[in-house]
Design an enzyme around this catalytic site. Structure first.
Site, short mmCIF file in Angstrom:
data_model
loop_
_atom_site.label_atom_id
_atom_site.label_comp_id
_atom_site.label_asym_id
_atom_site.label_seq_id
_atom_site.Cartn_x
_atom_site.Cartn_y
_atom_site.Cartn_z
N GLU B 214 42.72 47.14 38.67
CA GLU B 214 42.86 45.87 37.95
C GLU B 214 44.15 45.15 38.34
O GLU B 214 44.45 44.10 37.79
CB GLU B 214 42.91 46.13 36.43
CG GLU B 214 41.54 46.27 35.79
CD GLU B 214 40.83 47.52 36.23
OE1 GLU B 214 41.44 48.60 36.24
OE2 GLU B 214 39.64 47.42 36.59
N ASN B 298 36.32 50.18 41.02
CA ASN B 298 35.79 48.83 41.22
C ASN B 298 36.56 48.11 42.31
O ASN B 298 37.71 48.41 42.59
CB ASN B 298 35.93 48.04 39.92
CG ASN B 298 37.39 47.93 39.49
OD1 ASN B 298 38.04 48.93 39.21
ND2 ASN B 298 37.92 46.73 39.47
N ASP B 340 32.68 45.74 36.90
CA ASP B 340 33.68 46.81 36.82
C ASP B 340 33.02 48.17 36.65
O ASP B 340 33.44 48.99 35.84
CB ASP B 340 34.64 46.56 35.64
CG ASP B 340 35.79 47.55 35.61
OD1 ASP B 340 36.07 48.11 34.53
OD2 ASP B 340 36.37 47.81 36.67
#
Lengths: 337, 614, 184
Positions: B214, B298, B340
């Protein structure tokens, strides 16, 4: 003698000519969209001019006849009616035919403009942001995509399909020489398709009020040969040129570590911001800040030193830097060919 | 004379028959306990090691990641008498995901940030602490850890305890004295990298991967020499083949994984440099094939419009040679990830029955909602079956291996797509399932959540989040946010299910005694019958449980079950980080799903150890 | 004649009234002198040895909170500079919640601006060189508005994010009454 009336007439004539430059010209038929539009305009002008002239003729005839009939009394009534009736029938027929022609022409033009090109096309995505154009070309594989803010390069004769999105408010994509207007609406994907017919440099503009700097949201469009276009694409794929002088190196360090990199991206460096335009090939473009200033070293100085004085209200803040930092930043930026 | 011979022969025959009859009776008894028939999978013989049920030396229990204890003292009949043996307060109040380790009478507990390592002396009454090792990780690392400052465990090997710190160091500590043997810095928090995963020691190498999908980092897995801590090899998960260690040995099964430099070509220019594909989850190891299996996270950013292309090698499973790191095969379970759906979940190594054969396979309860059965030699998908409600994908095309997406559920900038199931944490997040070779079932604690997702352009600034999406999660169909499923991997359907109100964010433990243990987010530690899921015992801990339970044989020869209760992680951040429930997008959308959690539990970090009374 | 002059008086009055609407607030596209300095060191609720009180807040700082343009720009910057990635829309995540009344390092606007500029020990990045001071004040003003501190006619009525949360003009937030007398 210069009377007020003559001056007004001259002024009116002058305003008519204002739209007649070569590169941002509503009547320039340099692309399929504008060619279609010019044809439609011509047809409209022909039909309506003809009707206008007819009306003027009838008006003139009516005025002339009026003076004459003072001498003749009602005895001559019968003789004028068949002529009048024929004229009336002819006029009605003309109106019907004329309107039909206009309607059909309008419909056909619209359908022509809406037809997606069948063969190989250039695929572009333009995202409107206050107040610049984020242009992204889609290559055959994703790693061939390039970004070219505020500047479009198109190969002549090849259909181009532009996907239009907006990130904030409604903008409108308008390159009058090539095609008509199409809005960029947040939350919606529009598209516009046309074929550029002639090489040359053209200017486009945002055509929907989008905020305080709507007037300074211009787009440069360069239509070139297919080879030139391929060469340009290949150059845009290259990462940014490394700084060549110590001053440019200092500028590179400033740009990639200070406020600049929060918003701007330069390929091949750590700067990856997407809020502002991609600067990787900044110096190869023709204008600064979406047409606000032509590209030159002096204008780069002026822009970087204080963008708010050049384009007040723009999202780029005035970044405090001393003259040495300013010199080094511009030295680096002008090397980003 | 002849008659006597005949009698003897007769008696022997009768005795033999009786013995056979007894055998059959025993078989009948075990089938009543749902013993595996010949058509159930078994733990991979090569990977079911170390096979020492007295200890627990790695989070997965063995290289096959079975999380299965062979101890049989605690059974469904006597578990209701299970009581506390001792407790230990770790002093932390963040999410506790790690299992305690037990090695020959010493228990090792690794805490979330600040990553203290405690050694408890199990031979003494009350298990007092022998020593504590404080690695003093940089406090700034807390600002770049996406989902609570957790640590998923330490590992013991060859006299040393190995673990990772949040600020990117891998540390080897002497298991007896608690002194540091070596420390290697692998991750850079200035770029947004942290390390939260539990390392694995295989072939004399400590395998470590980074976190930060992220934060716009580039994912990698590294192997350090277990003795010295020096880097043996490092493989990235995006970028050119030479960085990903893809060479002539790379033989993926599906055509979509074949090609040159796919880690560059399936991204926009430079996108792979900040493309995620980190390794924050689980690694399994097959000592016979000498392959490690792990999944990648992801791709970054969450906004898929910024990264057109398949985005190799994110959201997929790698098999690499453990000594050189060279990739052997790869399978991407989710191409061009939209939600995700990291693929870092555990790979349970089994020998799986196909027809009359048993093939070396791995079982993966995938984050995207499909339970994968794969041939671990070549990466072929044998089966992919949904184990919960999915509306974001139509299925997996077994010919091409590609996930079939649902176009209406694709997030597009400027509009919110609603009711996407499974949500971003997937059908199951990081918390591993357990496999019982006794029943042949996979015990999966997982989620039943759906979400609304909206995407916008993500701006990349190193060291800050690179997400570009906003999410709001809520309970899926049925209203229960968690499910505990006993999945039959051969029949490809659940044998039984327990619906839980709160999401299940902690791992499971299966025992040969016939029990399955797991904890809930409001603090109930439960024991259920492995055959039918009947709740047999439960205990209310002081904080919600997201940590892994273990079972070991204590110095007194009795069976113990241990778990640390400390709610947190992505799901429990609303409690451990004191977030505000009025903002539904907080904690990447999880706050909306567990708005009631602060009423049900509080933060903590307490070890509970249970045993039967004398 | 008589009605004509009355009409022109009315028109004139209407024109004057409309002109009166043209001064809602000033917008400064270039930084005011104050914005060149985000104060350092006055960060947490500190003990001042010797008993001296906390320095009073410069009124030019509070002007940011009442300026709709500043709040709107702050809202945009909050998303673009990834504040939203850690703090979300006030609920928190990697970072603490900003919409409640608990402030680790002080909730006065200059304390918030100092936190943004200097960073904080448990992971808040330092933005001093990455944003201009004007931008930092704008973000600080927006952060204050998340806990209901900004006047309702200044907060943005358009939520730039996806429609998962209500815009600020619609939300009811408890205004913060800090225990620190200096913050009132």
């Amino acid at each position: 003698m210069i009377t007020i009336r003559r001056a007004c007439a001259a002024l009116a004539l002058a305003t008519l000519l204002a739209g007649c430059n070569r590169y941002q010209n509503v009547f320039g038929s340099d692309g399929s969209g504008s060619t279609n539009f010019t044809w439609l305009f011509t047809i409209f002008m022909a039909v309506t001019t003809f009707a206008y002239v007819l009306v003027l003729l009838f008006l003139g005839a009516a005025l002339a006849r009026r003076r004459g009939t003072h001498a003749v009394e009602s005895g001559t009534h019968h003789q004028s009616t068949p002529a009048l009736r024929t004229a009336l029938i002819g006029w009605t027929a003309f109106v019907v035919v004329g309107l039909t022609v206009l309607g059909v022409a309008s419909f056909v033009t619209d359908r022509l403009d809406a037809q997606p090109p069948r063969e190989q096309q250039v695929s572009i995505k333009v995202t409107g942001k206050q107040w610049w154009w984020d242009v992204e070309y889609q290559g055959p594989t994703p790693d061939m995509n390039i970004r070219s803010p505020n500047e479009l390069h198109l190969p002549v004769g090849v259909p181009v399909r532009i996907r239009l999105e907006s990130q904030d408010v409604i903008h409108s994509f308008w390159v009058p020489n090539l095609a008509g207007k199409q809005d960029l609406i947040p939350g919606r994907v529009n598209d516009i398709m046309f074929v550029p017919h002639r090489t040359g440099l053209f200017r486009g503009q945002c055509a929907e009020f989008c905020g305080t700097q709507h007037a300074n949201m211009a787009l440069t469009v360069q239509v070139e040969s297919k080879d030139d276009f391929r060469r340009w694409w290949a150059r845009q794929l290259q990462p940014a040129q490394a700084p060549r002088t110590p001053e440019a190196l200092a500028g590179y360090q400033f740009v990639t570590s200070r406020q600049c990199s929060s918003c701007h991206a330069i390929s091949g460096t750590d700067a990856g911001g997407r809020v502002g335009p991609d600067l990787t090939h900044l110096a190869s473009r023709r204008t600064i800040a979406a047409g606000t200033l032509p590209m030159s070293e002096g204008n780069l100085y002026g822009w970087v030193a204080d963008p708010q004085s050049q384009k007040p209200g723009t999202k780029m803040p005035t970044i405090p830097m001393n003259s040495q930092q300013l010199r080094s930043v511009v030295a680096y930026l002008k090397g980003l060919q | 004379m002849r008659l006597k011979h005949a009698w003897v022969h007769c008696c022997v025959a009768v005795a033999a028959l009786a013995a056979l009859g007894a055998c059959e009776k025993k078989a009948d008894q075990s089938s009543q306990q749902a013993a595996p028939t010949s058509s159930a999978p078994t733990r991979a013989a090569s990977a079911a090691m170390p096979n020492d049920d007295g200890n627990w030396v790695m989070p997965g229990k063995d290289y096959a990641s079975s999380r299965f204890s062979g101890l049989t003292e605690i059974t469904p009949a006597n578990v209701k008498g299970l009581g506390l043996a001792f407790t230990f307060s770790t002093g932390t109040t963040k999410g506790f995901e790690a299992p305690p380790l037990v090695v020959d009478g010493t228990m090792y507990v690794i805490t979330p940030f600040p990553n203290y390592l405690y050694a408890l002396d199990l031979t003494k009454d009350g298990a007092p602490a022998k020593w504590v090792f404080k690695p003093k990780p940089a406090a700034a690392a807390q600002g770049v850890a996406c989902c609570d400052v957790v640590n998923r465990g330490a590992v013991y090997s060859d006299g040393k305890i190995f673990f990772n710190t949040l600020d990117g160091n891998t540390i080897a500590v002497d298991a007896k004295s608690g002194k540091q043997v070596w420390r290697t810095t692998l991750a850079n928090i200035q770029k947004g990298e942290t390390i939260t995963m539990a390392p694995l020691v295989a072939d004399g190498k400590v395998l470590v991967g980074n976190s930060g999908g992220e934060m716009g980092v580039r994912g990698w897995i590294a192997a350090l020499d277990a003795g010295s801590g020096k880097l043996a090899w490092k493989a990235y998960n995006t970028g050119p083949d030479k960085d990903v260690l893809i060479g002539p040995d790379f033989k993926p099964y599906y055509a979509g994984e074949k090609g040159k430099d796919l880690g560059v070509k399936t991204w926009p220019a430079d996108g792979w440099k900040i493309g995620g594909a980190t390794v924050w989850g689980w690694i399994s190891y097959d000592p016979e094939l000498k392959l490690i299996y792990y999944g990648t996270s992801n791709p970054g950013p969450w906004n898929p419009e910024q990264r057109p292309g398949d985005n190799k090698w994110a959201t997929g499973v790698f098999a690499r040679d453990v000594s050189s790191g060279k990739a052997r095969w790869f399978y991407q379970s989710t191409q061009h990830d939209l939600y995700d759906h990291d693929d870092i979940n555990e790979s349970i190594l089994v020998d799986y029955p196909v027809g009359n054969q048993r093939i070396p396979a791995l079982l993966r309860p995938g984050r995207n909602g499909f339970f994968y059965v794969m041939d671990r030699r070549n990466g072929r998908v044998i089966a992919a079956t949904p184990y919960g409600f999915i509306n974001a994908a139509k299925g997996v095309d077994l010919k091409s291996g590609r996930l079939i997406p649902v176009p209406e559920k694709e997030p597009k900038s400027g509009r919110v797509v609603r009711n996407i199931c499974p949500a971003a944490p997937g059908m199951k997040d990081w918390n591993p399932a357990a496999f019982s070779p006794a029943t042949g079932l996979v015990y999966i604690p997982h989620l039943n959540l759906c979400m609304d997702e909206g995407v916008m352009e993500a701006n990349y600034i190193a060291g800050t989040p690179y997400v570009g999406a906003e999410v709001k999660m809520y309970a899926g169909p049925g209203g229960n946010r968690g499910v505990f499923t006993a999945w039959d991997p051969v029949q490809r359907k659940p044998r039984w299910e327990i619906k839980e109100d709160l999401p299940l964010f902690g791992p499971a433990l299966a025992t040969a005694g016939g029990l399955v243990f797991y904890g809930t987010m409001d603090g109930w530690f439960k024991a259920v019958d492995a055959r039918d899921g009947k709740l047999l015992w439960r205990f209310k801990a002081g904080s919600g449980i997201i940590g892994q339970p273990i079972s070991y044989r204590g110095p007194d020869g009795r069976q113990y079950v241990a778990v640390v209760a400390g709610v947190g992680g992505w799901a429990g951040a609303i409690v451990s980080a004191n977030l505000d429930p009025r903002d539904p997008t907080a904690a990447l959308g999880f706050v909306n799903a567990v708005k009631d959690l602060p009423d049900k539990t509080t933060a903590g970090g307490m070890l509970y150890v249970f045993r039967l009374p004398r | 004649m008589y009605s004509g002059s009355r009409a022109s008086i009315l028109i004139g009055a209407a024109l004057i009234l409309t002109v009166g609407a043209c001064d809602r607030e000033e917008r400064h596209s270039r930084a005011k002198p104050l914005a060149e300095n985000v104060p350092a060191g006055q960060s947490p609720d500190t003990v001042y040895p010797g008993g001296a009180p906390m320095p009073p807040l410069d009124p030019r700082a509070t002007a940011y909170e009442r300026n709709a343009n500043a709040l709107s720009q702050g809202q945009q910057l909050y998303m673009q500079m990834n504040c939203v990635g850690c703090h979300f829309h006030g609920g928190g995540g990697m970072g603490p919640a900003l919409m409640d009344d608990e402030w680790r390092y002080g909730g006065r606007i200059d304390q918030i601006a100092a936190s943004i500029a200097e960073g904080r020990p448990n992971g808040m990045p330092a933005w001093r060189d990455k944003l201009t001071s004007d931008q930092i004040w704008q973000i600080a003003a927006y952060v204050r508005s998340m806990s209901g501190q900004a006047p309702k006619d200044a907060v943005s009525s358009r939520a730039d994010e996806v429609s998962n949360t209500e815009p600020m003009t619609q939300t009811k937030r408890e205004t913060v009454r800090s225990a620190d007398a200096a913050q009132r």
